[in-house]
Design a protein around this motif. Structure first.
Motif, PDB file in Angstrom:
ATOM      1  N   THR A 143       0.822  -1.217   0.000  1.00 19.96           N
ATOM      2  CA  THR A 143       0.000   0.000   0.000  1.00 19.96           C
ATOM      3  C   THR A 143       0.853   1.263   0.000  1.00 19.96           C
ATOM      4  O   THR A 143       0.545   2.232  -0.709  1.00 19.96           O
ATOM      5  CB  THR A 143      -0.930  -0.004   1.219  1.00 19.96           C
ATOM      6  N   VAL A 146       2.308   1.925  -3.511  1.00 14.11           N
ATOM      7  CA  VAL A 146       1.275   2.379  -4.443  1.00 14.11           C
ATOM      8  C   VAL A 146       0.913   3.835  -4.173  1.00 14.11           C
ATOM      9  O   VAL A 146       0.762   4.646  -5.091  1.00 14.11           O
ATOM     10  CB  VAL A 146       0.023   1.487  -4.351  1.00 14.11           C
ATOM     11  N   GLY A 147       0.789   4.193  -2.881  1.00 11.54           N
ATOM     12  CA  GLY A 147       0.469   5.571  -2.526  1.00 11.54           C
ATOM     13  C   GLY A 147       1.524   6.544  -3.006  1.00 11.54           C
ATOM     14  O   GLY A 147       1.204   7.611  -3.565  1.00 11.54           O
ATOM     15  N   LEU A 150       1.274   6.872  -6.801  1.00 15.51           N
ATOM     16  CA  LEU A 150       0.124   7.692  -7.182  1.00 15.51           C
ATOM     17  C   LEU A 150       0.427   9.176  -7.009  1.00 15.51           C
ATOM     18  O   LEU A 150       0.072  10.005  -7.864  1.00 15.51           O
ATOM     19  CB  LEU A 150      -1.098   7.306  -6.338  1.00 15.51           C
ATOM     20  N   LEU A 190      -7.322  10.084  -4.710  1.00 16.50           N
ATOM     21  CA  LEU A 190      -6.075   9.314  -4.651  1.00 16.50           C
ATOM     22  C   LEU A 190      -5.989   8.424  -3.405  1.00 16.50           C
ATOM     23  O   LEU A 190      -5.730   7.220  -3.530  1.00 16.50           O
ATOM     24  CB  LEU A 190      -4.865  10.245  -4.736  1.00 16.50           C
ATOM     25  N   PRO A 191      -6.179   8.975  -2.192  1.00 19.10           N
ATOM     26  CA  PRO A 191      -6.114   8.074  -1.035  1.00 19.10           C
ATOM     27  C   PRO A 191      -7.202   7.002  -1.044  1.00 19.10           C
ATOM     28  O   PRO A 191      -6.966   5.872  -0.601  1.00 19.10           O
ATOM     29  CB  PRO A 191      -6.266   9.017   0.165  1.00 19.10           C
ATOM     30  N   ASN A 194      -6.062   4.297  -3.440  1.00 24.58           N
ATOM     31  CA  ASN A 194      -4.948   3.574  -2.819  1.00 24.58           C
ATOM     32  C   ASN A 194      -5.458   2.577  -1.787  1.00 24.58           C
ATOM     33  O   ASN A 194      -4.997   1.438  -1.715  1.00 24.58           O
ATOM     34  CB  ASN A 194      -3.999   4.576  -2.167  1.00 24.58           C
ATOM     35  N   THR A 264      -2.266   4.661   4.656  1.00 24.30           N
ATOM     36  CA  THR A 264      -2.772   5.601   3.647  1.00 24.30           C
ATOM     37  C   THR A 264      -2.933   7.003   4.224  1.00 24.30           C
ATOM     38  O   THR A 264      -2.575   7.999   3.576  1.00 24.30           O
ATOM     39  CB  THR A 264      -4.114   5.098   3.092  1.00 24.30           C
TER      40      THR A 264
END
Length: 325
Positions: A143, A146-147, A150, A190-191, A194, A264
């Protein structure tokens, strides 16, 4: 149904008591917050006054007894760091976390179930194979990575979305929500994506497996032999019969999204309960940590109860077994 509901409420109360004991012992047996809250140059008298003011000079069983009495009235103590009620701090941040969790689950449901249905109905197509490969990638990627990707792609390079914060909010019933403003939605996307990626992959694979099993059942073959349109076969005979495990996973995963959105929220500087928990752990703010964990326990109990009630709405056999019991 009423007897079943009463039994579940009784079991939930017993579970709350056991969890409160475990949470309290686990949190209060670790570290000494006085070491972080007062100056290292303080003398012994000042340390003793701080310990007495925080109630840490009493035996652990007595501290738990006081905590339990206060908790029954909704008081989980005052934050050591902020000197405000712990529940008040959590309730101030909870709408942000709930909003993020709901947005993530909506994304996962709206994308995961249709993609899983398609992959189950047409497993040999190139699109279905691409969907399943993408679900494996969604499971595998961490995670936090990926965050960061992004943020780098959509915030830094393309400049489409903001990288942090919650944006503009609108107050409704005393709580602030960001999904009611365009700026808030831009900060939320976005969050939320994610947080939704793992749940999306899970729903894709679960829906695909249920669909592959359902299409081989006699009732589906009979419905297709009768000449029913494929849309009706999928909506009435396939989707309805695979929804029970999907509803279970959605309920449990929603609880886990609320409870474990810490990474996140930290990456995107989202002002929710996860960030509050990290800050409280750093300074050993025990009342806030205990209150947060108890709120999460209550949330999981409520979600499980709602999921069980949805069972009876989706499957008449569950209602029949409850009536016989």
């Amino acid at each position: 149904m009423l007897a079943y509901l009463i039994r579940r409420l009784g079991a939930s109360i017993a579970l709350l008591f056991v969890m409160s004991l475990l949470v309290f012992i686990g949190v209060y047996a670790i570290g000494n917050p006085v070491d972080l809250l007062i100056s290292p140059e303080a003398d012994q008298q000042e340390v003793a006054r701080a310990v007495a003011a925080l109630g840490l000079d009493k035996p652990l069983w007595e501290q738990y007894s006081i905590f339990l009495q206060q908790a029954l009235s909704g008081d989980f103590g005052r934050s050591f760091a902020f000197n405000t009620p712990a529940v008040e701090l959590i309730l101030q941040r909870l709408p942000a976390t709930l909003e993020l969790a709901l947005a993530a689950m909506v994304i996962a449901i709206l994308l995961g179930i249709p993609l899983g249905l398609y992959a189950g109905l047409k497993p040999d197509s190139w699109l279905a194979k691409t969907i399943m490969a993408g679900s494996i990638v969604g499971f595998s990627l961490p995670t936090f990575w990926v965050g960061l990707m992004l943020i780098m792609l959509f915030s830094v390079h393309l400049g489409w979305f903001p990288s942090s914060g919650r944006g503009a909010t609108v107050e409704v019933f005393g709580m602030h929500w960001s999904f009611l403003t365009w700026d808030g939605i831009q900060h939320l996307l976005l969050p939320a994506f994610n947080l939704a990626l793992f749940k999306l992959s899970l729903l894709v694979r679960l829906t695909r497996a249920g669909t592959r099993e359902a299409v081989l059942q006699d009732y589906v073959k009979f419905a297709r032999a009768k000449g029913l349109r494929m849309r009706r076969v999928v909506g009435v005979h396939i989707l309805k019969n695979i929804m029970i495990p999907i509803v279970t996973v959605i309920g449990l995963e929603f609880g886990s999204v609320v409870a474990f959105s810490i990474v996140t929220e930290t990456i995107f500087a989202w002002p929710g309960t996860g960030k509050l928990l990290i800050d409280s752990i750093n300074v050993l703010d025990r009342p806030v940590v205990v209150a947060y964990l108890m709120v999460i326990v209550v949330l999981f109990i409520v979600i499980n109860l709602v999921v069980d009630l949805l069972y009876s709405a989706l499957d008449p056999r569950v209602r029949l077994s409850e009536a016989t019991a």
